[in-house]
Every structure is written in structure tokens, then in C-alpha cells.
Scaffold this active site. Structure first.
Site, PDB file in Angstrom:
ATOM      1  N   LEU A  33      -9.601 -45.413  52.726  1.00  0.00           N
ATOM      2  CA  LEU A  33      -9.718 -45.782  51.307  1.00  0.00           C
ATOM      3  C   LEU A  33     -11.178 -45.917  50.889  1.00  0.00           C
ATOM      4  N   ILE A  58     -11.097 -42.967  60.804  1.00  0.00           N
ATOM      5  CA  ILE A  58     -10.917 -42.004  61.899  1.00  0.00           C
ATOM      6  C   ILE A  58     -12.018 -42.115  62.958  1.00  0.00           C
ATOM      7  N   GLU A  82     -15.344 -36.603  53.850  1.00  0.00           N
ATOM      8  CA  GLU A  82     -16.133 -36.681  52.617  1.00  0.00           C
ATOM      9  C   GLU A  82     -16.104 -35.268  52.064  1.00  0.00           C
ATOM     10  N   THR A 132     -12.230 -25.711  54.791  1.00  0.00           N
ATOM     11  CA  THR A 132     -12.597 -25.128  53.504  1.00  0.00           C
ATOM     12  C   THR A 132     -13.172 -23.724  53.670  1.00  0.00           C
ATOM     13  N   ASP A 133     -13.089 -22.932  52.602  1.00  0.00           N
ATOM     14  CA  ASP A 133     -13.736 -21.615  52.614  1.00  0.00           C
ATOM     15  C   ASP A 133     -15.259 -21.737  52.535  1.00  0.00           C
ATOM     16  N   GLU A 134     -15.768 -22.935  52.182  1.00  0.00           N
ATOM     17  CA  GLU A 134     -17.213 -23.074  51.990  1.00  0.00           C
ATOM     18  C   GLU A 134     -17.992 -22.899  53.293  1.00  0.00           C
ATOM     19  N   TYR A 158     -22.254 -30.673  52.933  1.00  0.00           N
ATOM     20  CA  TYR A 158     -20.786 -30.742  53.045  1.00  0.00           C
ATOM     21  C   TYR A 158     -20.259 -29.597  53.891  1.00  0.00           C
ATOM     22  N   SER A 161     -21.159 -29.753  57.536  1.00  0.00           N
ATOM     23  CA  SER A 161     -20.404 -30.760  58.311  1.00  0.00           C
ATOM     24  C   SER A 161     -18.978 -30.279  58.563  1.00  0.00           C
ATOM     25  N   LYS A 162     -18.385 -29.573  57.609  1.00  0.00           N
ATOM     26  CA  LYS A 162     -17.040 -29.025  57.829  1.00  0.00           C
ATOM     27  C   LYS A 162     -17.098 -27.898  58.873  1.00  0.00           C
ATOM     28  N   ASN A 187     -10.917 -23.555  46.579  1.00  0.00           N
ATOM     29  CA  ASN A 187     -10.926 -24.744  45.706  1.00  0.00           C
ATOM     30  C   ASN A 187      -9.523 -25.070  45.199  1.00  0.00           C
ATOM     31  N   ASN A 188      -9.137 -26.322  45.361  1.00  0.00           N
ATOM     32  CA  ASN A 188      -7.841 -26.783  44.878  1.00  0.00           C
ATOM     33  C   ASN A 188      -7.987 -27.437  43.503  1.00  0.00           C
ATOM     34  N   TYR A 215     -23.157 -26.327  35.390  1.00  0.00           N
ATOM     35  CA  TYR A 215     -24.380 -26.133  36.170  1.00  0.00           C
ATOM     36  C   TYR A 215     -24.908 -24.703  35.998  1.00  0.00           C
ATOM     37  N   PRO A 290     -28.785 -27.829  43.602  1.00  0.00           N
ATOM     38  CA  PRO A 290     -29.625 -27.167  44.618  1.00  0.00           C
ATOM     39  C   PRO A 290     -28.765 -26.416  45.633  1.00  0.00           C
TER      40      PRO A 290
HETATM   41  P1  NAD Z   1     -10.763 -36.373  48.954  1.00  0.00           P
HETATM   42  O1  NAD Z   1     -12.209 -36.711  48.958  1.00  0.00           O
HETATM   43  O2  NAD Z   1      -9.994 -36.426  47.673  1.00  0.00           O
HETATM   44  O3  NAD Z   1      -9.973 -37.302  49.990  1.00  0.00           O
HETATM   45  C1  NAD Z   1     -10.479 -37.625  51.249  1.00  0.00           C
HETATM   46  C2  NAD Z   1      -9.651 -38.776  51.809  1.00  0.00           C
HETATM   47  O4  NAD Z   1     -10.155 -39.085  53.116  1.00  0.00           O
HETATM   48  C3  NAD Z   1      -9.743 -40.057  50.976  1.00  0.00           C
HETATM   49  O5  NAD Z   1      -8.456 -40.628  50.802  1.00  0.00           O
HETATM   50  C4  NAD Z   1     -10.635 -40.962  51.820  1.00  0.00           C
HETATM   51  O6  NAD Z   1     -10.360 -42.339  51.631  1.00  0.00           O
HETATM   52  C5  NAD Z   1     -10.307 -40.497  53.220  1.00  0.00           C
HETATM   53  N1  NAD Z   1     -11.397 -40.768  54.180  1.00  0.00           N
HETATM   54  C6  NAD Z   1     -12.716 -40.519  54.010  1.00  0.00           C
HETATM   55  N2  NAD Z   1     -13.402 -40.927  55.092  1.00  0.00           N
HETATM   56  C7  NAD Z   1     -12.493 -41.407  55.977  1.00  0.00           C
HETATM   57  C8  NAD Z   1     -12.583 -41.955  57.287  1.00  0.00           C
HETATM   58  N3  NAD Z   1     -13.768 -42.092  57.900  1.00  0.00           N
HETATM   59  N4  NAD Z   1     -11.441 -42.360  57.892  1.00  0.00           N
HETATM   60  C9  NAD Z   1     -10.227 -42.230  57.278  1.00  0.00           C
HETATM   61  N5  NAD Z   1     -10.104 -41.734  56.028  1.00  0.00           N
HETATM   62  C10 NAD Z   1     -11.218 -41.320  55.393  1.00  0.00           C
HETATM   63  O7  NAD Z   1     -10.677 -34.916  49.608  1.00  0.00           O
HETATM   64  P2  NAD Z   1      -9.662 -33.739  49.301  1.00  0.00           P
HETATM   65  O8  NAD Z   1     -10.183 -32.933  48.166  1.00  0.00           O
HETATM   66  O9  NAD Z   1      -8.297 -34.280  49.244  1.00  0.00           O
HETATM   67  O10 NAD Z   1      -9.857 -32.862  50.628  1.00  0.00           O
HETATM   68  C11 NAD Z   1      -9.044 -33.125  51.778  1.00  0.00           C
HETATM   69  C12 NAD Z   1      -9.461 -32.165  52.880  1.00  0.00           C
HETATM   70  O11 NAD Z   1      -9.309 -30.819  52.437  1.00  0.00           O
HETATM   71  C13 NAD Z   1     -10.924 -32.303  53.289  1.00  0.00           C
HETATM   72  O12 NAD Z   1     -11.007 -32.157  54.681  1.00  0.00           O
HETATM   73  C14 NAD Z   1     -11.619 -31.150  52.577  1.00  0.00           C
HETATM   74  O13 NAD Z   1     -12.747 -30.729  53.289  1.00  0.00           O
HETATM   75  C15 NAD Z   1     -10.530 -30.105  52.577  1.00  0.00           C
HETATM   76  N6  NAD Z   1     -10.566 -29.127  51.472  1.00  0.00           N
HETATM   77  C16 NAD Z   1     -10.692 -29.546  50.183  1.00  0.00           C
HETATM   78  C17 NAD Z   1     -10.682 -28.599  49.155  1.00  0.00           C
HETATM   79  C18 NAD Z   1     -10.747 -29.021  47.708  1.00  0.00           C
HETATM   80  O14 NAD Z   1     -10.797 -28.152  46.825  1.00  0.00           O
HETATM   81  N7  NAD Z   1     -10.719 -30.306  47.377  1.00  0.00           N
HETATM   82  C19 NAD Z   1     -10.553 -27.243  49.460  1.00  0.00           C
HETATM   83  C20 NAD Z   1     -10.431 -26.861  50.801  1.00  0.00           C
HETATM   84  C21 NAD Z   1     -10.428 -27.815  51.804  1.00  0.00           C
HETATM   85  P1  TYD Z   2     -16.717 -28.728  42.580  1.00  0.00           P
HETATM   86  O1  TYD Z   2     -15.457 -29.106  41.877  1.00  0.00           O
HETATM   87  O2  TYD Z   2     -17.730 -29.794  42.861  1.00  0.00           O
HETATM   88  O3  TYD Z   2     -16.287 -27.953  43.910  1.00  0.00           O
HETATM   89  P2  TYD Z   2     -17.215 -27.108  44.977  1.00  0.00           P
HETATM   90  O4  TYD Z   2     -18.639 -27.357  44.707  1.00  0.00           O
HETATM   91  O5  TYD Z   2     -16.754 -27.674  46.275  1.00  0.00           O
HETATM   92  O6  TYD Z   2     -16.825 -25.673  44.763  1.00  0.00           O
HETATM   93  O7  TYD Z   2     -17.436 -27.614  41.718  1.00  0.00           O
HETATM   94  C1  TYD Z   2     -16.793 -26.391  41.399  1.00  0.00           C
HETATM   95  C2  TYD Z   2     -17.811 -25.529  40.694  1.00  0.00           C
HETATM   96  O8  TYD Z   2     -18.123 -26.128  39.444  1.00  0.00           O
HETATM   97  C3  TYD Z   2     -19.126 -25.417  41.441  1.00  0.00           C
HETATM   98  O9  TYD Z   2     -19.643 -24.097  41.270  1.00  0.00           O
HETATM   99  C4  TYD Z   2     -20.033 -26.422  40.755  1.00  0.00           C
HETATM  100  C5  TYD Z   2     -19.514 -26.416  39.321  1.00  0.00           C
HETATM  101  N1  TYD Z   2     -19.638 -27.680  38.579  1.00  0.00           N
HETATM  102  C6  TYD Z   2     -20.208 -27.695  37.300  1.00  0.00           C
HETATM  103  O10 TYD Z   2     -20.648 -26.646  36.777  1.00  0.00           O
HETATM  104  N2  TYD Z   2     -20.270 -28.884  36.631  1.00  0.00           N
HETATM  105  C7  TYD Z   2     -19.814 -30.050  37.168  1.00  0.00           C
HETATM  106  O11 TYD Z   2     -19.925 -31.126  36.526  1.00  0.00           O
HETATM  107  C8  TYD Z   2     -19.216 -30.034  38.476  1.00  0.00           C
HETATM  108  C9  TYD Z   2     -18.705 -31.302  39.116  1.00  0.00           C
HETATM  109  C10 TYD Z   2     -19.146 -28.817  39.154  1.00  0.00           C
END
Ligand code: NAD
Ligand code: TYD
Length: 355
Positions: A33, A58, A82, A132-134, A158, A161-162, A187-188, A215, A290
Site C-alpha cells: 500500500l 515484497i 514502482e 513491461t514493453d519499456e 523505471y 529496474s524492470k 501501456n494499460n 509533453y 528527459p
Molecule cells: P501500480 O503502481 O498501480 O501498482 C503497484 C502496486 O504495487 C501498488 O498497489 C503498490 O502498493 C504495490 N507495491 C509497491 N511496492 C511494493 C512493495 N515493496 N511490496 C509490496 N507491494 C508493493 O502499478 P500497475 O500500473 O498496476 O503495474 C503493475 C505491474 O505491471 C508492474 O510490475 C508494472 O511494471 C507492470 N506493467 C504496467 C503497465 C502499465 O501500463 N501500468 C504496463 C505493463 C506492465
Molecule cells: P505514462 O502514462 O506516464 O506512461 P509511460 O511513460 O510508462 O508510457 O505516459 C504515457 C505517455 O504520455 C508518455 O509518452 C508520456 C506522456 N505524458 C504526457 O504527455 N503528459 C502527462 O502528463 C503524462 C503523465 C504523460
């Protein structure tokens, strides 16, 4: 049962809700949390014995060991991370701690648990790493979409680290034989997305009449997937993916950021018109991030070919559902913005619940 980490975050909570709806298998949900974790996302599961919430980290090996020996999960689905690129630029340490050290600690606990299982349970066990695809870096305009064989070229703290966690997962399979699965998703978007990310930020800012910060030139491209399709993809890989393999998951929906922001504005004009004028008036170009990756695109043919998964939503249907969800859930948005959501643990769950 299965053990999920990070199941109070955006994708994790969508996954847990989907899991409970689609299967009969209980889920233990370990989440620290952080600011990104929100138990309100899981309010529908209150009192449901199929969901056990554990507030914990974790990186806490004794806690992991006790959870694994108490619940004996047949699989771990690892979401905890994160996840926000902008935060990783300002404070990378938390990303290394959770995404690298936390994944390492979880892998070690999983390995100890798995090694002690009887042979049949060992064979069935899975460690599913959600990535992630990143990690693949940035594509040029004419480049082919990322396949599972694309070289790793992470560019942000980010994604680095992934990538590190993906490498650890791979090594734990090759060296120790741990039956791992890795999914690299684009991206979800969808319900319960924290409004620091592009799509929910644009929705909540527009509704508040605030600027919509784009941006750079707004021409960066992301490949968008509705979050419930991601949950279904993970279920498919967990059920039938081959241990040691990685699967890319994507929506075949490449869009520039400006297209995304304009789509959100146009939907809001239709669903919640603003007397002050079209929402596009709020679009504001701001200084670029950046190291901003220019383009991501996923080639999702492997998961379709091997496991028959395809996204159910098009971008048009998914974004409409998403905008409507935010319009229908002003209380969730208000609690996130005020910080009140952080009280949810204290008010709704007994201290130490489930632990
Ligand atoms: P999020 O930031 O919404 O959620 C992360 C969750 O992990 C939170 O509930 C947080 O409390 C918990 N957490 C953080 N540090 C922790 C720790 N040390 N121990 C236990 N719990 C911890 O992230 P999300 O967008 O739901 O992404 C979930 C996973 O999917 C991540 O691994 C992310 O890299 C991956 N992912 C995300 C996207 C995206 O578009 N959001 C796309 C591809 C992959
Ligand atoms: P984001 O949702 O932060 O996902 P990621 O960087 O992991 O792809 O951003 C999606 C795209 O949108 C990314 O190219 C950065 C851009 N962006 C903006 O242009 N303005 C914003 O305020 C944010 C948060 C992201």
C-alpha cells in the site's frame, strides 16, 4: 490458491477482481500500500473469503516465507512494483529497491518454497512475472514492433529496474529450474488507474477545467491495451504458457499522445459537455520528459498463436468505457485526490488482517 503481489494497484486490482469472477480459486494479495495501492479498488471483495489481503512488503523475506508456508500457493503472480516513469526520474532509489531487490527477494522465497514441494506440485508451480514493453527501449517510426526476441535497451530508471527484474527471473529459471513465466505488456488503461498516468490525468484535469499537459510535441507513440484484456492475457499465460518463455501482450493500438488526449476531450464533450467550451481548449504543451522514449509497439502474435489470446476491446470501445467509468466514480477520484483513500486500510480492514 494463488499469491498475487501488488494486487491493490491499478493492474493488480483489476486482475484480482477478474480472477475471482472467472475462477473458483482463492487469492492471497500481498501489497505494501504505497501511494499507488488502494484497497478501495477491491471494495467489492470485502467479506469474500476467496480474497485474503495481507499488508506487507515484497522485500520482507520472513513475511514471504511465512505466507508461502501458510498458504502453499500453486502460483505467484508478481505485479508489485514502482511503476511511474516520471517518479523514477526524480527518485530512482525506490525503483531499484522494489523492482530489483523486491523481485530478487520474492524469487529467493519462491525458490525455497518450490524446492521443498513434492515432485507433482513442483511441476505444476509457476512464478509469473508481470513486466513491461519499456524494457525493449524506443522504436523509430518505421521499425517493426517489439517481438519477444527484441534486444533489451531500457532508457529510464523505471524500465532499467524492470529489465533487471526480468533478467533475474530468466536466470532463476536457467540456473535453478524455477518454472517462471514472463509477460511484457504495453501501456494499460481502464478503471482504477491512478491519475498521475496520461489517460486518467487527462480525464480528471479536464473535468476540473485544469490544463492538459502534453509533453514535448505530443507525437510520442504508445500501444494501448484495456486493462481487463491484460488480466485475461495473464490468465491465459498462467494456464498454458511454457515455463521459461516470455510472451508479449499488446492491443495493436498505436496512438500518439496527442491523439489520446484529443479522443478523451471529444468523448467528454459528448458525455459531459463543458459550458465553457470544448475540452481541447485545455491542451497545453509542456517541457518534454528527459530521455522520453519515442515509440513503443508490441507484436502480440506469439501469445495469439500459442495460447489463442487476443484483446476483446478495440481502443474505441475501451476508451469509451474508461471515460464513462471515471464519470461514474467521482467518489473514487475525490478520495484519491484528497488522500483519503490511504485511510481505507484502517477503516475497512482490521489491523494485520490476513497476515
Ligand atoms: P501500480 O503502481 O498501480 O501498482 C503497484 C502496486 O504495487 C501498488 O498497489 C503498490 O502498493 C504495490 N507495491 C509497491 N511496492 C511494493 C512493495 N515493496 N511490496 C509490496 N507491494 C508493493 O502499478 P500497475 O500500473 O498496476 O503495474 C503493475 C505491474 O505491471 C508492474 O510490475 C508494472 O511494471 C507492470 N506493467 C504496467 C503497465 C502499465 O501500463 N501500468 C504496463 C505493463 C506492465
Ligand atoms: P505514462 O502514462 O506516464 O506512461 P509511460 O511513460 O510508462 O508510457 O505516459 C504515457 C505517455 O504520455 C508518455 O509518452 C508520456 C506522456 N505524458 C504526457 O504527455 N503528459 C502527462 O502528463 C503524462 C503523465 C504523460
Amino acid at each position: 490458491m494463488i499469491l498475487v503481489t501488488g494486487g491493490a494497484g491499478f493492474i493488480g486490482s483489476n486482475f484480482v477482481l477478474d480472477w475471482v469472477a472467472e475462477t473458483s480459486e482463492p487469492v492471497v494479495n500481498l501489497d505494501a500500500l504505497t501511494y499507488a495501492g488502494n484497497l478501495r479498488n477491491l471494495a467489492a471483495l470485502q467479506g469474500d473469503a476467496r480474497h485474503v489481503f495481507v499488508h506487507g512488503d515484497i522485500c520482507d523475506r520472513p513475511l514471504l516465507d511465512s505466507l508461502l508456508s501458510r498458504y502453499r500457493p500453486r502460483a505467484i503472480v508478481h505485479f508489485a512494483a514502482e511503476s511511474h516513469v516520471d517518479r523514477s526520474i526524480h527518485g530512482p532509489a525506490a525503483f531499484v529497491r522494489t523492482n530489483v531487490e523486491g523481485s530478487f527477494t520474492l524469487l529467493e522465497a519462491a525458490r525455497a518454497h518450490w524446492s521443498a514441494l513434492p515432485a507433482d506440485e513442483q511441476g505444476a508451480f509457476r512464478f509469473h512475472h508481470v513486466s513491461t514493453d519499456e524494457v525493449y527501449g524506443s522504436l523509430g517510426p518505421g521499425d517493426a514492433a517489439f517481438t519477444e526476441d527484441h534486444p533489451y535497451q531500457p532508457n529510464s530508471p523505471y524500465s532499467a529496474s524492470k529489465a533487471a527484474s526480468d533478467h533475474l527471473v530468466r536466470a532463476w529459471h536457467h540456473t535453478y529450474g524455477l518454472p517462471v513465466l514472463t509477460t511484457n505488456c504495453s501501456n494499460n488503461y481502464g478503471p482504477w488507474h491512478f491519475p498521475e498516468k496520461l489517460i486518467p490525468l487527462m480525464i480528471v484535469n479536464a473535468l476540473a477545467g485544469k490544463p492538459l499537459p502534453v509533453y514535448g510535441d505530443g507525437q510520442n507513440v504508445r500501444d494501448w491495451l484495456y486493462v481487463k484484456d491484460h488480466a485475461a492475457g495473464i490468465r491465459a499465460v498462467l494456464a498454458a504458457g511454457r515455463p521459461g518463455e516470455t510472451y508479449n501482450i499488446g492491443g495493436w493500438n498505436e496512438k500518439t499522445n496527442l491523439e489520446i488526449v484529443h479522443t478523451v476531450c471529444d468523448l467528454l464533450d459528448e458525455l459531459r459537455p463543458d459550458p465553457a467550451g470544448p475540452y481541447r481548449r485545455l491542451v497545453t504543451f509542456v517541457k518534454d520528459r528527459p530521455g522520453h522514449d519515442r515509440r513503443y509497439a508490441i507484436d502480440a502474435r506469439k501469445i495469439e498463436r500459442e495460447l489463442g489470446w487476443r484483446p476483446a476491446e478495440t481502443f474505441e470501445t475501451g476508451i469509451r468505457k474508461t471515460v464513462q467509468w471515471y464519470l461514474d466514480h467521482p467518489d473514487w477520484v475525490a478520495e484519491v485526490q484528497s488522500g483519503a483513500y490511504r485511510q481505507w486500510l484502517a477503516t475497512q480492514y482490521a489491523p494485520g488482517a490476513g497476515a
